[in-house]
Structure formats: C-alpha cells, structure tokens
Design a protein around this motif. Sequence first.
Motif, short mmCIF file in Angstrom:
data_model
loop_
_atom_site.label_atom_id
_atom_site.label_comp_id
_atom_site.label_asym_id
_atom_site.label_seq_id
_atom_site.Cartn_x
_atom_site.Cartn_y
_atom_site.Cartn_z
N GLY A 201 0.89 -1.32 0.03
CA GLY A 201 0.00 -0.14 -0.10
C GLY A 201 0.75 1.36 0.06
N LEU A 202 1.83 0.98 0.65
CA LEU A 202 2.68 2.40 1.03
C LEU A 202 3.50 2.61 -0.67
CD1 LEU A 202 3.84 4.40 2.98
CD2 LEU A 202 5.48 2.79 3.63
N LEU A 203 3.89 1.56 -1.11
CA LEU A 203 4.70 1.96 -2.22
C LEU A 203 3.73 2.53 -3.20
CD1 LEU A 203 6.89 -1.23 -2.57
CD2 LEU A 203 7.44 1.02 -2.27
N ALA A 204 2.48 1.65 -3.59
CA ALA A 204 1.48 2.16 -4.45
C ALA A 204 1.22 3.51 -4.26
CB ALA A 204 0.42 1.40 -4.34
N PHE A 205 0.90 4.01 -2.99
CA PHE A 205 0.51 5.37 -2.57
C PHE A 205 1.60 6.18 -3.07
CE2 PHE A 205 1.07 8.64 0.29
CZ PHE A 205 -0.17 9.52 -0.09
N SER A 206 2.89 5.86 -2.70
CA SER A 206 3.99 6.91 -2.99
C SER A 206 4.29 6.94 -4.53
CB SER A 206 5.20 6.53 -2.39
OG SER A 206 4.85 5.98 -0.88
N LEU A 207 4.03 5.79 -5.09
CA LEU A 207 4.49 5.89 -6.56
C LEU A 207 3.39 6.91 -7.22
CD1 LEU A 207 6.21 4.29 -8.53
CD2 LEU A 207 4.08 2.88 -9.09
N ILE A 208 2.08 6.97 -6.75
CA ILE A 208 1.08 7.48 -7.61
C ILE A 208 1.58 9.15 -7.03
CG2 ILE A 208 -1.22 8.29 -7.47
CD1 ILE A 208 -2.09 5.33 -7.01
N LEU A 209 1.94 9.45 -5.92
CA LEU A 209 2.02 10.71 -5.34
C LEU A 209 3.39 11.20 -6.20
CD1 LEU A 209 1.24 12.79 -3.04
CD2 LEU A 209 3.45 12.10 -2.31
N LEU A 210 4.38 10.24 -6.43
CA LEU A 210 5.78 11.00 -6.75
C LEU A 210 5.58 11.25 -8.52
CD1 LEU A 210 8.33 8.44 -5.20
CD2 LEU A 210 8.11 11.00 -4.88
N LEU B 45 9.12 6.33 -14.34
CA LEU B 45 10.33 5.90 -14.16
C LEU B 45 11.09 6.73 -13.02
CD1 LEU B 45 11.76 4.43 -17.44
CD2 LEU B 45 12.97 4.27 -15.19
N GLU B 46 10.74 8.16 -13.19
CA GLU B 46 11.23 9.02 -12.32
C GLU B 46 10.99 8.52 -10.69
OE1 GLU B 46 10.38 12.54 -14.32
OE2 GLU B 46 12.35 13.11 -13.56
N ALA B 47 9.56 8.09 -10.81
CA ALA B 47 8.88 7.89 -9.39
C ALA B 47 9.71 6.50 -9.09
CB ALA B 47 7.65 7.79 -9.60
N ILE B 48 9.85 5.74 -9.84
CA ILE B 48 10.34 4.35 -9.45
C ILE B 48 11.64 4.50 -8.80
CG2 ILE B 48 11.05 2.15 -10.34
CD1 ILE B 48 8.81 1.91 -11.92
N VAL B 49 12.55 5.37 -9.42
CA VAL B 49 14.06 5.70 -9.10
C VAL B 49 13.79 6.11 -7.58
CG1 VAL B 49 15.99 6.98 -9.25
CG2 VAL B 49 15.00 5.92 -11.22
N SER B 50 12.82 6.63 -7.16
CA SER B 50 12.72 7.29 -5.81
C SER B 50 12.21 6.19 -4.83
CB SER B 50 11.74 8.65 -5.74
OG SER B 50 12.45 9.67 -6.75
N LEU B 51 11.82 5.22 -5.18
CA LEU B 51 10.80 4.35 -4.41
C LEU B 51 11.56 4.02 -3.34
CD1 LEU B 51 7.90 2.25 -6.15
CD2 LEU B 51 7.98 4.37 -4.61
N PRO B 52 12.86 3.29 -3.51
CA PRO B 52 13.61 2.48 -2.42
C PRO B 52 13.42 3.48 -1.07
CG PRO B 52 15.01 2.47 -4.70
CD PRO B 52 13.63 3.42 -4.97
N LEU B 53 13.54 4.74 -1.36
CA LEU B 53 13.34 5.69 -0.30
C LEU B 53 12.28 5.47 0.76
CD1 LEU B 53 14.33 8.90 -1.64
CD2 LEU B 53 15.84 7.30 -0.35
N ILE B 54 11.19 4.87 0.21
CA ILE B 54 9.82 4.88 0.77
C ILE B 54 9.83 3.94 1.68
CG2 ILE B 54 7.24 4.55 0.36
CD1 ILE B 54 8.02 6.89 -0.80
#
Lengths: 229, 229, 249, 357, 357
Positions: A201-210, B45-54
């Motif tokens: 959930g956290l990943l999906a939410f953050s992905l959308i936000l980013l 892709l930009e969002a995915i690159v940032s994801l590990p931070l989450i």
Amino acid sequence: MSESDITALWLTLKLATVTSVILLLISTPLAWWLANTRHRVKPLLEAIVSLPLILPPTVLGFYLLIAFTPAGAIGSTWQTLIGSQLAFSFSALVIGSVIYSLPFVVQPIQSAFEQLPSSLLEAAATLGSSPLDRFFSVILPLSQRSFITAFSLGFAHTIGEFGVVLMIGGNIPGETQVLSIALYDHVETLQYGQAHQLAAGLLAFSLILLMFLYSTNRSAKQRPQLRWK
Amino acid sequence: MSESDITALWLTLKLATVTSVILLLISTPLAWWLANTRHRVKPLLEAIVSLPLILPPTVLGFYLLIAFTPAGAIGSTWQTLIGSQLAFSFSALVIGSVIYSLPFVVQPIQSAFEQLPSSLLEAAATLGSSPLDRFFSVILPLSQRSFITAFSLGFAHTIGEFGVVLMIGGNIPGETQVLSIALYDHVETLQYGQAHQLAAGLLAFSLILLMFLYSTNRSAKQRPQLRWK
Amino acid sequence: LLTSYSWGETLNIAVASNFKATLEKIAQGFQQSSEHQLRIASASTGMLYSQITHGAHFDLFFAADQKSPELLEKKGLTLPGSRFSYAEGHIVLLFKSGQLNNTPKLEDIRKMLVAHSGKLAIANPNVAPYGLAAKQFLQQLDLWQDLQSQLVRGSNINQAYQYIASGSLNLAVVATTQIIIRPIKNLQSWPIPPAMHAPIIQQAVQLKNSKSRQAAKAFLNYLNSAAGQQIIRSDGYGIPHKPVRSTTI
Amino acid sequence: MGIRANIHLKLNNNFLLDIDTQLPEGKIIALYGDSGSGKTTLLRCLAGLSQADGDISADGIEWQNSQGFFLASHKRDIGFVFQDGRLFPHLSIEGNLRYAEKRAKRVSPINKQQLIKQLDLGALMNTPVLELSAGQQQRVAIARTLLSAPRWLFMDEPLSNLDYQSKNLILAFLENLQQKTKLNILYISHDMEEVSRIADHILLIEQGRIVDQGALIDISSRLDLKLAHQEGAAAVVEVIKQSYDSDYHITKVSLGENHSLQLSQALPDGAHRLRIPARDVSIAITAPQQSSILNTLPAIIDAIEHSDGARVLLRLKLGDQYILARLTHKSLDQLQLCVGQQVYAQIKSVALLSEPL
Amino acid sequence: MGIRANIHLKLNNNFLLDIDTQLPEGKIIALYGDSGSGKTTLLRCLAGLSQADGDISADGIEWQNSQGFFLASHKRDIGFVFQDGRLFPHLSIEGNLRYAEKRAKRVSPINKQQLIKQLDLGALMNTPVLELSAGQQQRVAIARTLLSAPRWLFMDEPLSNLDYQSKNLILAFLENLQQKTKLNILYISHDMEEVSRIADHILLIEQGRIVDQGALIDISSRLDLKLAHQEGAAAVVEVIKQSYDSDYHITKVSLGENHSLQLSQALPDGAHRLRIPARDVSIAITAPQQSSILNTLPAIIDAIEHSDGARVLLRLKLGDQYILARLTHKSLDQLQLCVGQQVYAQIKSVALLSEPL
Ligand SMILES: Nc1ncnc2c1ncn2[C@@H]1O[C@H](COP(=O)(O)OP(=O)(O)OP(=O)(O)O)[C@@H](O)[C@H]1O
Ligand SMILES: Nc1ncnc2c1ncn2[C@@H]1O[C@H](COP(=O)(O)OP(=O)(O)OP(=O)(O)O)[C@@H](O)[C@H]1O
Ligand SMILES: [Mg+2]
Ligand SMILES: [Mg+2]
C-alpha cells in the motif's frame, strides 16, 4: 489495513508534509548562500550539511535524543519556550527528520541556483525588479524542476526513515508512530502478512504521489536533439 | 578503536567506494535518458527511481533478501552466473546499497544534464566531435559539480546506511560487518563510550573527505554579483 | 462514560520487540476485564533503555534481558523492588526437514552441524541474550570456532528468524516463541536443552515516574494470574522459578 | 558539384522552410533575407542540427535522404560559426582553439599563429571565455571553426558585433583563404556592403523560400528584385587590370572593350570584381571637365524605375555589363533622361573597391 | 544635468576602465570604439551591474559614491538592452513585455499596441521565446526595455542582428520617442551610419578611456580623430528648411547664409540635421553643368590630409560649417587643389537624409 495503521498513515503524511515544507523553507536561503558565496568556509559548510547521512539513523537518533532531553541543549531551550517536553513529541520527529533529510533538499536547490544564468537576473534588475521580486518571478520558475526534485526526495526520505524517528519519537501510537515504524513493527513481530500489505500500500500510494509530482513538471525541454549516430 | 572496528572501517570504505562508482556508472546513462526523453513513461520511471526511499531500510532489506535467496529472482540468476550464493556476501551489500542510494545519485546528474546548454553540444558536433567525445569533452566538465554532489551523497549515504546492509549482509566480520553496524551494536549494548568514540571518528573522517571533495570543486562562478539592497 | 473515564488510567508499556506479540495477547485479556487503557510501544531493548534514560514516560518496561532493568535500578529510575523476571526464553535449532528423524539425538544434531556447509543464523551474541545462548550451545558442542565463518548474526533474535524465514539459509537458532507464533514450512525444529546454555531471563521493572500506579498494579496482577501465565507459557516461554511479587506498594 | 538540397521543415504554424536548390561549388555564397526569413534554419538543416525532411547531398556525398538516412552533424564535412559565439566556458581561448584543431577534418591549410595575429587574439589566449567582450568572442569563434578545417563553412552573421576595421581584416582573410583553398562558404549577413564585398553567389530568402539566386553580378543589377532598391544597393562588375600608376596608387582597369576605370588601390594582374554603389554614380549629358571624379564612362540607359518618392533607379549598360545609378526625380526630368539614351556615368573612384574574382 | 561619472574598474591585467565624464541631458549619446575597448563595461558600471570604484550621479541623484554608497540596479532609473537578448525563457513574448510593464518606472509614454506594430511583433506574441530568430529576439528585447519606461536607456548594439529595413524603422521610432519625451539614450554601435544617423553626442572610447567626446556635428568633421578617416566617414551639418517641391518631392534647405541644398525627401519646417558622407562629395574647380548632381556649393578648402595610399581627405568650409570630401591623390594633383582655395563641392542629393534636430 488496521485502524492503527490508518492512524499511522495520517501521521506519516503529516510528518512528511510538514518536514518537506520546513526543509524547503530552510534549504532555499541556505542553498542560495552556498551557491553564491566565495567564502573559504563554503566546502566546510557543504560537508556539514551532508554529515547527517554518515551516521546510521538510530545512532543519529541517539545523539538527537541526548540533545532533546530536558537536560540537553535544544531540549532545555524548547522546554523554556514552549513549556512541554521536546523528546518523544511530534515536534521532535519533525526536527529530526529535517536534519536527516537536509542534504537531499539543499543539494538539488543549490545546484539549480548555481546553474541559474546570472544574465537573466541582471536583465530583471534593470527592469526594476527587486531581489525578492526576482526570486519569485525569475529564480523560482527557472529552478522549478529542482524544487520538485528536492521536495520529492525530502518527502520520500521522510516517509521511509525510521531509525531516527523511532529513537526520538518512541513509537507512540497516534503521536509518533509513523507508518515506517508500524511496518517495522509488523516485521519485528513476525506479522509478515500485514507487513506485506502495508508495504504494498505504501509503495503504491507513494508511486502515485511521486508520479503526480514529476508529471506536473515541465516536460523535457523542446530543444533540438542531436542525432547520435 | 578496536581491531574489529578497523576491519569494519576498511570494509565500509570499500563498500562506499565500490557502491558510489557503480552508482555513477549506472546513473549517468539513466540520467541522460531521463533528461532527454519525452516518453510518457518518464514520470513513472522517475518515481520508481525514488521508491527505495519510501520503505524503511530494514524492510527494504528484508525484501531484497527474499529476492537474493537462491530461490529468488536475482539470487538464482546470480548463482547460475557466479556460482556462489548472493545473500550475505559483499556483492549483496553492494547491490543493496546501489538500489537504496540510487535516487540521490540519479537526481543531481539528471538535473545537470537537463540544464546543459544544447547550444554547446551543437557547437561541439559541428567541430566534428562524436557523441562519446562530446560526453567526455563537454558534458562531463560542464556537469562536474553535479557529479561531485552525486558522488558525495551516494558515498555518505552508503556509509550511514545500515538497515539494508544489516539485513542482507548478516553482520559477518570482515565480510559484511560495516562500521554503521558496529556503531549500532555499541549503542544497543549500552557501550556509549565506545559509540561516542567511533561516531566522532567516523564524523571527523567523513568531514575531511567531504570537504576535500567539495573543495576540488570549482569555486562559485566568477560571475558579477548583483547587489541586493 | 464520564465515570468510567475518570476511573480508568492509561498505562504506557515499553516492550522488547520479541515479547510484543505475547504482551499484546495478555493486554487483550486484561482489557476485557478492566477500565484501564494500554499503550504499547516496542523497540529493541537497547533503544528503549536509551529512551527511558532520556526522559521517555513509560510505566512498565519489559526488557529482553536482565542487564538493562538492573542498570535502570542502579540509576534509581525504577520503583524500588519492582524488578522481576517475567519470562524465560527458550531456543530451538531450525533445520531443513528430512535430514534427521523426528526425535534426533544430540549426536545426530552435532553431526548434522558438522556436515553443514551453508550459513547458520543466530542473534548477535554481543548484543542479544538469545544470541549469547546460541553461542553457549555451540560452545557446548565444541563447534563455535569451526562454525565462525558460517555464522550470520542478526542484531536481534527477530532478525535471525527473518534470515531463515526469507529462505536465504536453512539453519538457524531462533526463539521457541517465534516458531510457535509463526511456523515455517519445510523446517524441522529441535528444542535446545535449557541446560546447554545459561538461562535467558527476561525482566521487567516499573519506572519511578510512573503515574498510573493503579493500572500498573492491576496489569501486573493479571500478568501473574493463571490466565496471564498461561498465555506466556503457550507462546513458548518458561516461567522463571521464583517470580518476584508483582509490586511492593 | 556543390550542395544539392530539397528539404522542408515546418517549425510552427507561421513558418515553413521549403527549399529546393543546387548551390555552386567552391564559392562564397551569401544568404540574404529579412529577420525571421529562415536563414539560420536553412543552415541548421544543412548542418544536420535541425532535421528537415528530404534530401541533401554535398559534392555527391549523401548527407540525408527521404528514405530515412541521416548523417549526423559530426560526420558532415562542415564548420559552423553561430550567431551567438558558443565558446566552451570550461576552456580558455587556447583550449577552445585546440579543441577544434584536435578534431580537424584534415590538415588545416591555415597557419594558426597567423590566424591568431590576423584576428588579433594574441593577447587573449589565456583569458577565460566568460571575460571576453562580444566582439572578442566572435573572433575566437571564427578562429575555432576555421581551425577545424571543414570543406563547407557555414557562417551566421559572424561579424555583426565587430567594428569596421576588424570586419575588414577578417573579410580580407576569408577571401584570401577561400581563393587559396576553394573552400565553400555559406555566409549570412544583413549588411549588403559585406555581402557584395565577399559573395560570389547570392541566395535571396523570403518566408522560408528561396525567391531567387544567382551570381552576384547578375542578381545585383536586377531591377525586379528588392536588392537593387535597398539603400546600400550596388552593382557588381568584372574588370581586368591594365596598368598601375605608382605615383598616385591608381590602377587602371578595363570594363568590357571600350570602357576603362581608375581605382584608388593597387591590384594584382588579372580579372577582378568591382562593386559600384548606386548612390556613387551620377549622370551627365556631356562629358564633364575639371571634377575630382576620375571615372566618366559613356553608357546607355537600359531601364528606369521608381524607387521611392523622390528617387529613381537607373540601370546603365556599359558594354555587356550593367551598373546601377540612383538619382532624384528632379535630375531625371532636368536632364530629360529616357531609356536608350546615351549618357555619361560619373563614378567616384574613391568608392571603388575590388574583390578578388 | 545628465550623468556625471568618475569611475575606474580594473577587470584584468590588460584592461582598466578609467572614466571621468559629464554626459549631457536629454540627448542620444553614441558610444563608439573598437571591439574590446570597454563600451559594454562602461554601460554596465553606469547601470550598477558591475561595481566600479568612484562616483556616479544622474540628474543630480547619486547612484554611487566613493564613500561606499551604492544604489542597486533595480533602484536606478534605467533600462538596458543587452548585446544578447536575455529574454525570460519561462515566459512568452507577451509575458516578457508584461513583466516590464508591471515594473515600469512611470506611466509609459509609449502606446504598447503601436510599439508592437512598429517592431513587427504582432504575429509573435504567443511564441515561446526559445523559438525566436536572433533578430526577433532583439526586437522583443527592445520593446521590453522601452515598456519599462526608464529615464536613462542604455542600448548595447541593439540592432546588430537586424536587416536594413527593420533597423530603419526602429531608429525612426527611437528618434521620435526621444524627441517627444527627452529620454536619455546611451547607444553603443559599430555602425557609423547608424551612429551618425541617431546620435546627438558622441563618446569615443579607446582602451577603457574616453579619448574625446562632443556634439556629433563637431566631432564628425575633426580630421585629428580616427572617425573621419574611417570608410563610412560623414560630416553632420545643421540646415533650415526653406521650401518643398511637391512634384519632385525635393526639399530645399539652407546651410548657413549663402548655401542651399536640395534633398530627395519631404521635411517638416524648422531646423534639421544632415549627414553628408565624405565619399559622396566630389570637387570641381568650375561650376559643373548638365549633371544629375543637384547640389553644387561653393566652398573653401580648410584642410587636406592623407587618408591611405591613394586617397586624401578634405575638410571644406561652407559658411561656418564643415563637410568632408574624400578624393584620390590623383584628382588632388590634377585639380591642383590646395588649402584656402575656392572650389565647388558636388553632393549627390540622393545621399542626403536628414535627422530631426
Ligand atoms: N525552434 C524553433 N521552433 C519553432 N519555430 C522556430 C524555431 N526556430 C526558429 N523558428 C521560427 O522560424 C522562423 C525562421 O527563423 P530563423 O532563425 O531561421 O530566421 P533568420 O532568417 O535566421 O532570422 P534572423 O536574421 O533574425 O536571425 C522564425 O519565424 C522563427 O520564429
Ligand atoms: N568579466 C570580465 N572579467 C575580466 N575582463 C573582462 C570582463 N568582461 C570584459 N572584460 C574585458 O574588458 C575589456 C572590455 O570589454 P567590453 O565588453 O567592455 O568591450 P566592448 O567595448 O563592449 O567590446 P565589443 O564591441 O566587442 O562588445 C575586454 O578586453 C574584455 O576582455
Ligand atoms: Mg538567424
Ligand atoms: Mg560589448
């Protein structure tokens, strides 16, 4: 998601938002100064800004905790001014997160400022634009992309951070238990199913936000592209 | 510093150096592509690159560990190619650190590339400079500052990171026990005196290193400075 | 509602992560019969200790070791006489099933350990009491030195469990409670005889600045009641021989 | 064989570049047109910096075709002097020049030291690029491109920020170089004097299209084109050197069979090109005497056109060549001039400057 | 009261700006000098973009002094048209203009719509800045600066990338505006024609110093300055309109008491300024007849100077004013000209263009 997870989610969003906004407010003048100074102390300051990265988060949190106790430098000032204890409060989380994520916010902004064409600032000045006016009418729009980067990195890093937050916040549900701690907790107490859910959930939410953040950004400059072969 | 601390120090430096170098090698083409593409997939892709931070580092580490097991996607490939197990090896630490620090390295480089004046690249092309030549003779020197920023952030973050490293490395002295874990252990076992010493040493060392990095950097552009009042 | 509110207190409990699941079960039972509210915060014992020494407001502290409560007591941060052992940890050896029969002997175990070529996960003996016990067990078998290069150390017992749960390795010393709460498929467990290591005593204290003394008393009473002891036992812990009486006030 | 280009490129709703042309080889070709007419865009397309649709080939080598083949800029045998300098800010002047030398397309026909002297860069060699004045930047950019020794040299208003004297020196250098090496130069300029001084061939561009092109000699005296009606209009003629008067530094040249002119300039033997500004030519019915005007030539009025309110433009035939003369309407009437009439064209010799042909 | 400046600034080991001057008020002042002579640097110092040591005041208002007072650029009542356009890339053309309007120093004396029309920007208003041609950028930059309505307008080669026609339109617009509003303009240009067309006053700069300054009328005919010896040299004279011949569109003007000239141009009543290029003036010993040259004026040779190999420069006195004539040495000898001699100056009327005085 359990009820406490939802509380944690709101708390996390609040923390990440407050932290990122404060980070932008602090980093902008700091980055401006770093970008423009020729003072000898500049490399030292740049290094100091990066230092919070060097310590493992829990260790950094440990030192912050020492500073935040009513006996510590920051904690005692806080207690005098605000009247309540700093450690284990939401405010402590914010301060800790700000310190921890500072380098990721200062650096992109600083480098945007450094690459800003001074010719345009001169043009604006001769058109009667005051420094503050220049900042909002020229500098900000031209550095937009880096501000977005800075904000997203700061935001994401605050969401994922947990060592500092756990140490100085103390995992108090509804006050300092953020999502990353809840997630850590689930893993620690072997509730892997809940952990997987929460992580997804956290990943999906953050992905959308980013993604939203990055796509409000201007698309790649419409510049002529050289052919590469 | 105890002997095991010294071993850990060397391991940490090795890890941070290898990781930062690999990060630069990966991030440069990735950042170039992100800076120049107008593909719709770019914000994703930009969002995915940032994801590990989450994800909290230990949680990220846990998932990486699952991927690194001989049954996992990455782990099985690795075992086939290299012949040894990936999890709990130095290589695993490197991979984990690379993933975790990727956003901090990609972002500064990408924004440097985006702000690169294409006019100079065109000029170089008409002087007979091939794309690779252009990269080394124009792009790299003009983005120097951002590469230094990227390297320092990547380096510092790898030194301080410990959740991921602890999880996928397994704290094996001489192989995967880095300084951040040793420091964490000191704090956990209430050996505060040793923790203070180690932290102070780590900070001093890093400060010097970062200052050196930042001061090799060109000083602030010799541009005319507007007076602000 | 108002009356019950004025009546009940909020009890802040700090618990080492390995005991959190068990404590939550006890808390559930307690709250069914009580007006008091519970707030449970968990982290590693070391971290909780740091927080307590730096002003965190907890009423009760359930540590995973004996050392930290003792230190707190020495520092005068606890209610005098409140320290007691609430549980004794047991450890098991986990290994891939099918290697040995259902009730292997110690020699079989030793042989298997000698023949094992992969990694072996334990908690870090320098940090975690469970790790120390694992070390003592291996020392008893005289394998500690030989296995050095194969050891993977989690910073706590939960991490040792995560190593084997993730499938990265298939030999580990973990806490009995863990495989009860969350069994792992395709693994056989062998309880390590308590005689092969020093007892893992987990102690709790009540802190001096605790305000919710009513609630603390009530909770400790419940913990020491038959129901509470039953929960602890069924989660794989032992009950220490001479539990100190709950409170002295 | 020169450049053959058939390209089009739509840049926005208001502008379409649509070119189909064959450019001669070994010449200096001027691109002349209003601001925004597409001169820069055309050069960019030829250089491969902008990607137009269509075919381009140079000296028989394909640069791009409509089947999708596209030779990247760095593989085309070109040099480009940009309207803005585009010097590398991370290199010194010396570094910028060396950058080009290292990547030169062939052994450079230019002596570097001489080039530096000619462009007056000697004192600047170690200056950081960002500290140069606009004119200094332009000169460095020219030097840099020349040192890369291209066969095709594209120059986009290379002298716009230079003073008269520097301009003159550089134009002379370019003419000389072009003569020696048969370099192809495509040259954008708004300055008609510059154009008619340096160019052999001229391309007139309007709104993305070539409206006319040809030898400067032909185009310059055509009354139907805008060129002849502009303020600096001048006809270009070919002359052959006859003799030199070393006392007065006056060269006598013949223009066709029966006409000779005197120039205030030393000239080598052979054929030369003269630029005769329309405003420098006056008309007399009878051969004038005792005037400082040395050149008085019999001519026949070939055409008379209104230029603006008060002025008219005359095309005069001298043998088989043409020159232009700009007069007031009043003079036209006073002298009762008409097409076919035999008159005397008075040309101020001081105004005559030859170009190598 | 104009600008009073006493400043110096050492930019590097080779260049020192060292200026001590008083500039007149309400004039168009040209800065003229070689590439790298310090023109841009001087304007930058006056604008507060570079910080020189010393004092500057404008119309009595202190801009900076040697006691450390320094008025920031945005507080000086100035506008600056840069050598490079410096348009804001994040704004459209319209946005760039509005940026200036919003921050205008006073109610603008300019009608925006008319300005847009004059500068031919109408079709471009919504274009992104990065898509403009160089000349289009220059025009937008001029419009932007004008809309900020400064008292002091600094222009650094504002027309260098423009074609002849656009140049003409803009110069006319500027002249007109300056006349109406008594705006102060400091204008850098390398084009002597442009300078002598637009400027009232001229500053000659060499190596960071002002070598001479004065009214264009005086400076232009001084043989001791480099100016008169340049290719485009021209003298500037003052004339008063007498009559207009509407058939031929010819205006008759008087130059001093005994001289009159005919111009191929309609003119309003009153005093005007004429630019007479040296190359357009020829000399006759006797009054010539039957020539298309309308203007033949008796004059006295005031001075004769060698110009280069073949050519000489004459300064001629017409009443109390001076004009220049460039001849060949040969003509000089043939006509046996000498200082003090009475001759006839023939001026091609087509060349004469007046400027408002
Ligand atoms: N990148 C671009 N995208 C869209 N339109 C463009 C672009 N570049 C130029 N244009 C338009 O194309 C036309 C031609 O521009 P170009 O630069 O070729 O003119 P030019 O003849 O070189 O003019 P100048 O003499 O002013 O430099 C102009 O109308 C301009 O607005
Ligand atoms: N920022 C700077 N730092 C050091 N030297 C500089 C700087 N800017 C200009 N100069 C030097 O100062 C001198 C004057 O430069 P300036 O730009 O004023 O010349 P200019 O008269 O405007 O020339 P141009 O006609 O070529 O634009 C030049 O020699 C130049 O190299
Ligand atoms: Mg152009
Ligand atoms: Mg300049």
